[in-house]
Enzyme design. Structure first.
Site, mmCIF file in Angstrom:
data_model
loop_
_atom_site.group_PDB
_atom_site.id
_atom_site.type_symbol
_atom_site.label_atom_id
_atom_site.label_comp_id
_atom_site.label_asym_id
_atom_site.label_seq_id
_atom_site.Cartn_x
_atom_site.Cartn_y
_atom_site.Cartn_z
ATOM 1 N N LYS A 209 0.837 -1.206 0.000
ATOM 2 C CA LYS A 209 0.000 0.000 0.000
ATOM 3 C C LYS A 209 0.870 1.254 0.000
ATOM 4 C CE LYS A 209 -3.926 -2.320 2.134
ATOM 5 N NZ LYS A 209 -4.703 -2.675 3.318
ATOM 6 N N GLN B 231 -5.193 -1.573 9.518
ATOM 7 C CA GLN B 231 -4.982 -2.885 8.893
ATOM 8 C C GLN B 231 -5.548 -3.982 9.788
ATOM 9 O OE1 GLN B 231 -3.805 -3.238 5.787
ATOM 10 N NE2 GLN B 231 -4.054 -5.439 5.881
ATOM 11 N N ASP C 254 -11.486 2.752 3.882
ATOM 12 C CA ASP C 254 -11.808 1.326 3.765
ATOM 13 C C ASP C 254 -13.323 1.117 3.694
ATOM 14 O OD1 ASP C 254 -9.829 -0.639 3.599
ATOM 15 O OD2 ASP C 254 -9.315 -0.510 5.726
HETATM 16 N N1 GUN Z 1 -6.980 -6.979 5.880
HETATM 17 C C1 GUN Z 1 -7.250 -7.727 4.785
HETATM 18 N N2 GUN Z 1 -7.856 -6.990 3.836
HETATM 19 C C2 GUN Z 1 -7.976 -5.746 4.345
HETATM 20 C C3 GUN Z 1 -8.534 -4.536 3.835
HETATM 21 O O1 GUN Z 1 -9.047 -4.443 2.711
HETATM 22 N N3 GUN Z 1 -8.443 -3.465 4.679
HETATM 23 C C4 GUN Z 1 -7.908 -3.549 5.901
HETATM 24 N N4 GUN Z 1 -7.898 -2.445 6.642
HETATM 25 N N5 GUN Z 1 -7.399 -4.644 6.396
HETATM 26 C C5 GUN Z 1 -7.430 -5.738 5.626
#
Ligand code: GUN
Length: 287
Positions: free
Chosen positions: A53, A97, A120
């Protein structure tokens, strides 16, 4: 006949090129989009996701910062960090996350994020907005899948969409988005009896179970659109999805590969949501 491959890598690069122009424009106007990522603990998969990311942000011109806490950090310390980020004018998107350590109350943490920075789309307000057809931020993975369908001019209205997986991150929001576009939606899970009965009637089949290659050719209707959200590592080190790609591609009409399918789109939609948050911030400042 072999299925048409939906190339997520190519599509992601086209979408990113378009959004990069928007990020550059904002930056030239003095507002560089910014994303803060919060990570607690040292889950190896999360570390890879966060690294990817951060790299994607830098490639598109988004400022990013990672706030990495030890796994035994008290939840209040993370909440304090989020409160400060909520008021930081250089940060337009905040992402926690997942998974968080088991002693954390996920919803308490996520709902402490300012609604307008929840890129998100996991805040309960934004979940409610999505469910009622008033999307504020679409969760990145299902948003990426919808973009793939749209770019391939795959009609959704009137189709039977079957989703295998009922997570808050993928399955449930995916169902809502397909429903909003006029599909008849069935959500299955690991508890579903006779899963094949459902998957075989799917015009659009979205698989997000985390079980390597669990969907086989016999489970797929000829000509169906098969979207594989999974990414798993086999004992020999190879990456694979939740769908047995080699056999299913001979039956399906469209299929996403792993790697190079949904994965690159998920990060792309996060970048889009962050730039969108920054654009909204600029618009609000000028009112
Ligand atoms: N963990 C696995 N996929 C995601 C996601 O799309 N966003 C977040 N914040 N954590 C994750």
């Amino acid at each position: 006949m072999s299925a048409q491959i939906i190339d997520g890598k190519l599509l992601a690069s086209n979408v990113r090129a378009e959004w990069k122009r928007r990020a550059v424009k904002l930056t030239e106007q003095g507002l560089r989009p910014g994303l803060a990522v919060i990570m607690v603990g040292d889950n190896p998969a999360s570390e890879i996701y966060v690294r990817n990311k951060v790299r994607a942000c830098s490639e598109i011109g988004i400022h990013s910062e990672v706030h990495h806490f030890f796994g035994n950090t008290h939840q209040n310390e993370v909440l304090d960090c989020i409160r400060i980020l909520n008021h930081n004018q250089h940060v337009h998107g905040i992402l926690v996350q997942l998974p968080l350590p088991l002693h954390y109350a996920n919803n308490q943490v996520i709902t402490s994020i300012a609604i307008e920075k929840d890129v998100d789309g996991f805040h309960l307000y934004n979940v409610g907005a999505l469910v009622t057809g008033n999307t504020n931020f679409a969760p990145c993975t299902p948003y990426g899948v919808m973009t793939m369908l749209e770019q391939h001019h795959i009609a959704i209205e009137g189709k039977h969409a079957v989703i295998v997986g009922r997570s808050n991150i993928v399955g449930k929001p995916m169902a809502m988005m397909l429903l909003e576009h006029g599909a008849t939606v069935t959500i299955c899970s690991s508890k579903t009896r006779d899963l094949s009965y459902f998957t075989r009637s799917a015009d659009i089949l979205v698989v997000a179970t985390g079980q390597p290659q669990m969907v086989t050719a016999e489970m797929v209707k000829p000509g169906a659109v098969v979207i594989d959200v999974g990414i798993n590592r086999l004992p020999d080190g190879q990456l694979c999805g939740d769908v047995e790609f080699g056999s299913v591609r001979e039956v399906a009409g469209y299929i996403t590969p792993v790697p190079g399918g949904v994965g690159p789109m998920t990060i792309t939609m996060l970048l889009c949501n962050t730039i969108l948050a920054a654009e909204r911030c600029q618009q609000n400042a000028s009112i």
